[in-house]
Write a protein that holds these residues in place. Structure first.
Motif, PDB file in Angstrom:
ATOM      1  N   VAL A 266      10.424  30.916 -12.130  1.00  0.00           N
ATOM      2  CA  VAL A 266      10.599  30.737 -13.614  1.00  0.00           C
ATOM      3  C   VAL A 266      10.657  32.066 -14.392  1.00  0.00           C
ATOM      4  CG1 VAL A 266       9.500  29.437 -15.646  1.00  0.00           C
ATOM      5  CG2 VAL A 266       9.148  28.592 -13.307  1.00  0.00           C
ATOM      6  N   VAL A 267      11.364  32.169 -14.972  1.00  0.00           N
ATOM      7  CA  VAL A 267      11.720  33.654 -15.654  1.00  0.00           C
ATOM      8  C   VAL A 267      11.607  33.751 -17.094  1.00  0.00           C
ATOM      9  CG1 VAL A 267      13.010  34.309 -13.643  1.00  0.00           C
ATOM     10  CG2 VAL A 267      14.150  33.709 -15.644  1.00  0.00           C
ATOM     11  N   ASP A 268      10.932  34.402 -17.814  1.00  0.00           N
ATOM     12  CA  ASP A 268      11.042  34.873 -19.155  1.00  0.00           C
ATOM     13  C   ASP A 268      12.539  35.674 -19.262  1.00  0.00           C
ATOM     14  OD1 ASP A 268      10.290  35.306 -21.860  1.00  0.00           O
ATOM     15  OD2 ASP A 268      10.215  37.579 -21.196  1.00  0.00           O
ATOM     16  N   LEU A 269      13.021  35.718 -20.352  1.00  0.00           N
ATOM     17  CA  LEU A 269      14.365  36.137 -20.903  1.00  0.00           C
ATOM     18  C   LEU A 269      14.014  37.710 -21.383  1.00  0.00           C
ATOM     19  CD1 LEU A 269      16.551  33.307 -21.679  1.00  0.00           C
ATOM     20  CD2 LEU A 269      16.476  34.426 -19.365  1.00  0.00           C
ATOM     21  N   ASP A 270      13.786  37.707 -22.752  1.00  0.00           N
ATOM     22  CA  ASP A 270      13.697  38.699 -23.391  1.00  0.00           C
ATOM     23  C   ASP A 270      12.617  39.880 -22.840  1.00  0.00           C
ATOM     24  OD1 ASP A 270      15.341  37.572 -25.225  1.00  0.00           O
ATOM     25  OD2 ASP A 270      13.907  37.340 -26.824  1.00  0.00           O
ATOM     26  N   GLY A 271      13.265  41.008 -22.386  1.00  0.00           N
ATOM     27  CA  GLY A 271      12.269  42.255 -21.979  1.00  0.00           C
ATOM     28  C   GLY A 271      12.138  41.838 -20.427  1.00  0.00           C
ATOM     29  N   THR A 272      12.533  40.873 -19.821  1.00  0.00           N
ATOM     30  CA  THR A 272      12.390  40.394 -18.374  1.00  0.00           C
ATOM     31  C   THR A 272      13.572  40.599 -17.925  1.00  0.00           C
ATOM     32  OG1 THR A 272      10.293  39.118 -18.719  1.00  0.00           O
ATOM     33  CG2 THR A 272      11.352  38.982 -16.706  1.00  0.00           C
ATOM     34  N   MET A 273      14.888  39.466 -18.171  1.00  0.00           N
ATOM     35  CA  MET A 273      16.035  39.530 -17.526  1.00  0.00           C
ATOM     36  C   MET A 273      17.124  40.256 -18.463  1.00  0.00           C
ATOM     37  SD  MET A 273      15.155  37.860 -15.068  1.00  0.00           S
ATOM     38  CE  MET A 273      16.708  37.706 -14.361  1.00  0.00           C
ATOM     39  N   TRP A 274      16.710  40.513 -19.639  1.00  0.00           N
ATOM     40  CA  TRP A 274      17.698  41.481 -20.094  1.00  0.00           C
ATOM     41  C   TRP A 274      16.882  42.452 -21.252  1.00  0.00           C
ATOM     42  CZ3 TRP A 274      19.973  36.321 -21.316  1.00  0.00           C
ATOM     43  CH2 TRP A 274      19.476  35.435 -22.165  1.00  0.00           C
ATOM     44  N   CYS A 296      19.654  48.528 -14.939  1.00  0.00           N
ATOM     45  CA  CYS A 296      18.255  47.933 -14.149  1.00  0.00           C
ATOM     46  C   CYS A 296      18.234  46.502 -14.484  1.00  0.00           C
ATOM     47  CB  CYS A 296      17.132  48.642 -14.675  1.00  0.00           C
ATOM     48  SG  CYS A 296      17.140  50.390 -14.319  1.00  0.00           S
ATOM     49  N   PHE A 297      18.615  45.996 -15.584  1.00  0.00           N
ATOM     50  CA  PHE A 297      18.509  44.679 -16.062  1.00  0.00           C
ATOM     51  C   PHE A 297      19.527  43.662 -15.262  1.00  0.00           C
ATOM     52  CE2 PHE A 297      16.236  45.844 -19.912  1.00  0.00           C
ATOM     53  CZ  PHE A 297      15.080  45.074 -19.891  1.00  0.00           C
ATOM     54  N   SER A 298      20.796  44.543 -14.990  1.00  0.00           N
ATOM     55  CA  SER A 298      21.723  43.780 -14.348  1.00  0.00           C
ATOM     56  C   SER A 298      21.381  43.603 -12.816  1.00  0.00           C
ATOM     57  CB  SER A 298      22.908  44.499 -14.193  1.00  0.00           C
ATOM     58  OG  SER A 298      23.820  44.041 -13.624  1.00  0.00           O
ATOM     59  N   ALA A 299      20.585  44.706 -12.188  1.00  0.00           N
ATOM     60  CA  ALA A 299      20.034  44.816 -10.826  1.00  0.00           C
ATOM     61  C   ALA A 299      18.985  43.481 -10.678  1.00  0.00           C
ATOM     62  CB  ALA A 299      19.447  45.898 -10.496  1.00  0.00           C
ATOM     63  N   MET A 300      18.406  43.287 -11.814  1.00  0.00           N
ATOM     64  CA  MET A 300      17.168  42.227 -11.647  1.00  0.00           C
ATOM     65  C   MET A 300      17.798  40.697 -11.613  1.00  0.00           C
ATOM     66  SD  MET A 300      14.032  40.909 -11.888  1.00  0.00           S
ATOM     67  CE  MET A 300      12.943  39.762 -12.653  1.00  0.00           C
ATOM     68  N   ASN A 334      28.429  40.537 -19.867  1.00  0.00           N
ATOM     69  CA  ASN A 334      27.460  41.642 -19.146  1.00  0.00           C
ATOM     70  C   ASN A 334      26.175  41.014 -18.323  1.00  0.00           C
ATOM     71  OD1 ASN A 334      28.991  43.984 -19.722  1.00  0.00           O
ATOM     72  ND2 ASN A 334      28.356  44.168 -21.688  1.00  0.00           N
ATOM     73  N   VAL A 335      26.128  39.644 -18.749  1.00  0.00           N
ATOM     74  CA  VAL A 335      24.814  39.118 -18.150  1.00  0.00           C
ATOM     75  C   VAL A 335      25.221  38.209 -16.916  1.00  0.00           C
ATOM     76  CG1 VAL A 335      23.165  36.984 -18.625  1.00  0.00           C
ATOM     77  CG2 VAL A 335      23.463  39.018 -20.280  1.00  0.00           C
ATOM     78  N   ASP A 336      24.677  38.514 -15.874  1.00  0.00           N
ATOM     79  CA  ASP A 336      25.242  38.042 -14.525  1.00  0.00           C
ATOM     80  C   ASP A 336      24.594  36.690 -14.046  1.00  0.00           C
ATOM     81  OD1 ASP A 336      27.009  40.306 -14.123  1.00  0.00           O
ATOM     82  OD2 ASP A 336      25.309  41.484 -13.141  1.00  0.00           O
ATOM     83  N   LEU A 337      24.308  36.072 -15.122  1.00  0.00           N
ATOM     84  CA  LEU A 337      23.661  34.898 -14.709  1.00  0.00           C
ATOM     85  C   LEU A 337      24.513  33.874 -15.718  1.00  0.00           C
ATOM     86  CD1 LEU A 337      19.891  35.697 -14.911  1.00  0.00           C
ATOM     87  CD2 LEU A 337      21.248  35.035 -12.852  1.00  0.00           C
ATOM     88  N   ALA A 338      24.416  32.473 -15.192  1.00  0.00           N
ATOM     89  CA  ALA A 338      24.996  31.633 -15.949  1.00  0.00           C
ATOM     90  C   ALA A 338      24.089  30.182 -16.059  1.00  0.00           C
ATOM     91  CB  ALA A 338      26.526  31.021 -15.162  1.00  0.00           C
TER      92      ALA A 338
END
Length: 629
Positions: A266-274, A296-300, A334-338
């Protein structure tokens, strides 16, 4: 170093109350740095096991026996600490100096109760067989002798014991390479060493129940292999950092062996995934993919997708506007998640513990199967306080380069095998949404059950399915009659034995394939079949699949000439859902206590198969049930 928990633990030790309050010490370990975990580990190994069991009967225990070719006593504290970090009360046995071969052949200390036996070899075990002046060819011969002896000894141990064995690859001591002056011989030595370790790694593919840990990543993380002075004076051939990292790796594997592999991130978004705050910058303004920070965020995001590709469920718990989040996932290139990467999206302004609890309930998995990652100290604290069984990972939005490392380091998602069932998990949970919608629209529970058109296929597992059967015993806690854990080697041996049978249960319905969801282990005699263990995924509970499986076993036992079927229930902290399985099907209670019960059913009139379930019997004994699409 964080000292509050350490000083608290030391105070409890001095006052004689450590065992009484060990649960709070173990619960606090995931918040600590490595140094504190190892120091507390030193206290954990002094705890009295009997007193701990008396005070905390629900706390899981883990026993590990460590043997090897050098002095290994220094691993005791870091390994105990890392097992505590994973929620176990640890017991650590360490073998005698350089006696690993004799111990493998004749008996390892703690072998009977061990969850794993770990054999740690060092390079000196190869070089001690060589003269002072040696060649790479001689190193190859010495390595061959070490491998031959090791395989014979480990094979013998596995023949007398079902205990899993963990081996480590062997790093080439830097000093030994430095002894070689010409580049051709240095290259040859490197090739010899790598080829030998490759053969060692292949042992895990050849011997069931044997797993090989690659030491190279451990050395890379630890920073050094050994302290030359300790190696010379005390025969301690591994550094303190190495033992810490090896302890972390062993603890992750033991957790997998004990079925404590996490299922959902379970992930947070702001500051965590981007980067940046979505509500302030909008869907196109978040930082991802471009520039050093964005990369770095893209690597995550790439790591998260890689975990998902291996069966880890992904979910979002973010204080954000739902439509903004979905727009960003759909439209920001630029966000590699859908959206489709996630089985649940909780983007709202509700407290995160509430959302995380709802995610677990919606997926029908335990809170202890969830890992939550967030860059906010307050959010992490609220989840730890409200949901202590959820694993919480800390990241810092100012250091996104470390995010992926933080998520991966503890090995929460470590598994013995990634099965086909794992790879299809996300799609099945999406199908579950359709089932829930159908359930809400059904006129009654009977209409719902009949309308599902449930079918089960019960067969002996193929070689390809053995790993999944093992996984069911390891990971299934709630509907598991005895919670006996079995690795793939043991499953295969029981399947192939004339005195036992192993049955796998597949389930499908009108909305899709649930996959291989159940495993039954049966001991067979001429007059009775004994259901030694039956475990089933909770995702098909509530539709009488478990009743159909037991009824099928009873009917097959009768057709095979048995006069009765017996069963056992062993209580665990989480398997109350399976407590009434046998009694509910008409079995008589033979004996019962607070911890266990045994049951017996005379086969004059076997249980009826539920009418809304079709049972496809591949042994041509039973085909019953008339489901209505």
């Amino acid at each position: 170093m964080s000292t509050n928990l350490l000083e608290h633990a030391r105070g409890l030790r001095r006052s004689g109350r450590l065992e009484a309050r060990l649960d709070e010490i173990i619960a606090g370990l995931p918040d600590q740095d490595d140094d504190t975990v190892c120091r507390i580990g030193q206290l954990l190994v002094t705890a009295d096991a009997g007193a701990v069991a008396e005070n905390h009967p629900a706390l899981p225990t883990a026993t590990v026996s460590v043997i090897g070719s050098s002095t290994l006593a220094p691993i005791r504290a870091p390994l105990a600490g890392m097992l505590g970090f994973r929620g176990f009360v640890p017991t650590i046995h360490v073998g005698d100096y350089a006696q690993y071969m004799a111990e493998l052949l004749t008996g390892v200390d703690g072998e009977a109760e061990a969850d794993a036996i770990v054999c740690v070899l060092d390079g000196q075990e190869v070089f001690r067989r060589l003269p002072a002046v040696w060649t790479p060819e001689q190193v190859a011969d010495a390595w061959a002798a070490v491998l031959d002896e090791l395989v014979v000894a480990v094979s013998g141990l596995r023949e007398r014991s079902t205990c899993p064995v963990l081996l480590t690859t062997v790093e080439l001591p830097p000093r030994r390479m430095a002894e070689i002056v010409d580049m051709t011989s240095r290259t040859q030595l490197s090739l010899v060493w790598r080829e030998a370790n490759s053969k060692l790694l292949r042992v895990s593919q050849e011997l069931p129940g044997v797993y090989v840990i690659d030491s190279a990543p451990i050395v890379a993380q630890a920073g050094s292999l050994a302290d030359e002075r300790l190696a010379a004076y005390a025969q301690i051939r591994f550094s303190e950092n190495y033992f810490t990292e090896l302890g972390r790796e062993i603890a992750a594997i033991v957790a997998a062996l004990r079925g404590r592999t996490s299922k959902c991130l379970v992930v947070d978004l702001d500051g965590t995934m981007w980067g940046e705050v979505l509500s302030e910058v909008g869907p196109t303004g978040v930082v991802s993919g471009e520039g050093p920070v964005g990369e770095c965020f893209s690597a995550m995001q790439g790591v998260v997708r890689h975990l998902a590709a291996q069966g880890v469920l992904l979910a979002i718990s973010s204080k954000n506007d739902d439509e903004l989040v979905r727009t960003t996932l759909r439209d920001n290139a630029n966000v590699d998640l859908a959206e489709d990467d996630f089985v649940a999206i909780a983007a709202n302004w509700e407290p995160k513990p509430n959302n995380i609890e709802a995610i677990a309930q919606g997926l029908n998995i335990g809170l202890d199967s969830l890992v939550f990652v967030d860059d906010s100290i307050s959010e992490r604290g609220s989840v730890r306080t409200a949901l202590p069984s959820v694993r919480v990972v800390a990241v810092d939005h100012k250091e996104p380069a470390l995010h992926a490392h933080a998520v991966l380091r503890a090995g929460y998602f470590r598994s013995l095998h990634v099965t086909a069932d794992d790879l299809e998990r996300a799609e099945r949970y999406r199908a579950e949404t359709q089932r829930l919608e159908f359930q809400r629209s059904a006129g009654s529970i009977t209409d719902y059950l009949v309308g599902l058109a449930t079918r089960i296929d019960i067969t002996e597992p193929t070689d390809a399915e053995v790993a999944r059967i093992s996984q069911i015993t390891l990971r299934t806690n709630q509907f598991n009659t005895t919670t006996v854990r079995r690795d793939p080697g043991v499953v295969a041996a029981l399947r192939d034995s004339a005195d036992s049978a192993v049955f796998g249960v597949r389930c499908t319905d009108r909305y899709g394939d649930h996959g291989l969801i159940g495993a039954a282990f049966v001991d067979i005699t001429s007059d009775a079949w004994h259901i030694d263990n039956f475990a089933m995924s909770c995702r098909v509970l509530g539709r009488n699949v478990e009743d159909a499986v037991i009824a099928w076993i009873c009917r097959r036992a009768k057709d095979a000439g048995a006069s009765a079927v017996t069963g056992t229930f062993l209580r665990s902290p989480k398997n109350a859902k399976a407590a009434d399985l046998f009694a509910g099907l008409g079995f008589s209670t033979v004996s019962q206590s607070a911890q266990d019960a045994s049951y017996r059913l005379e086969l004059g009139d076997p249980p009826q198969l539920p009418p809304h379930i079709e049972v496809a019997d591949h042994h041509a004994l039973i085909v019953e049930g008339v489901p209505t699409p």
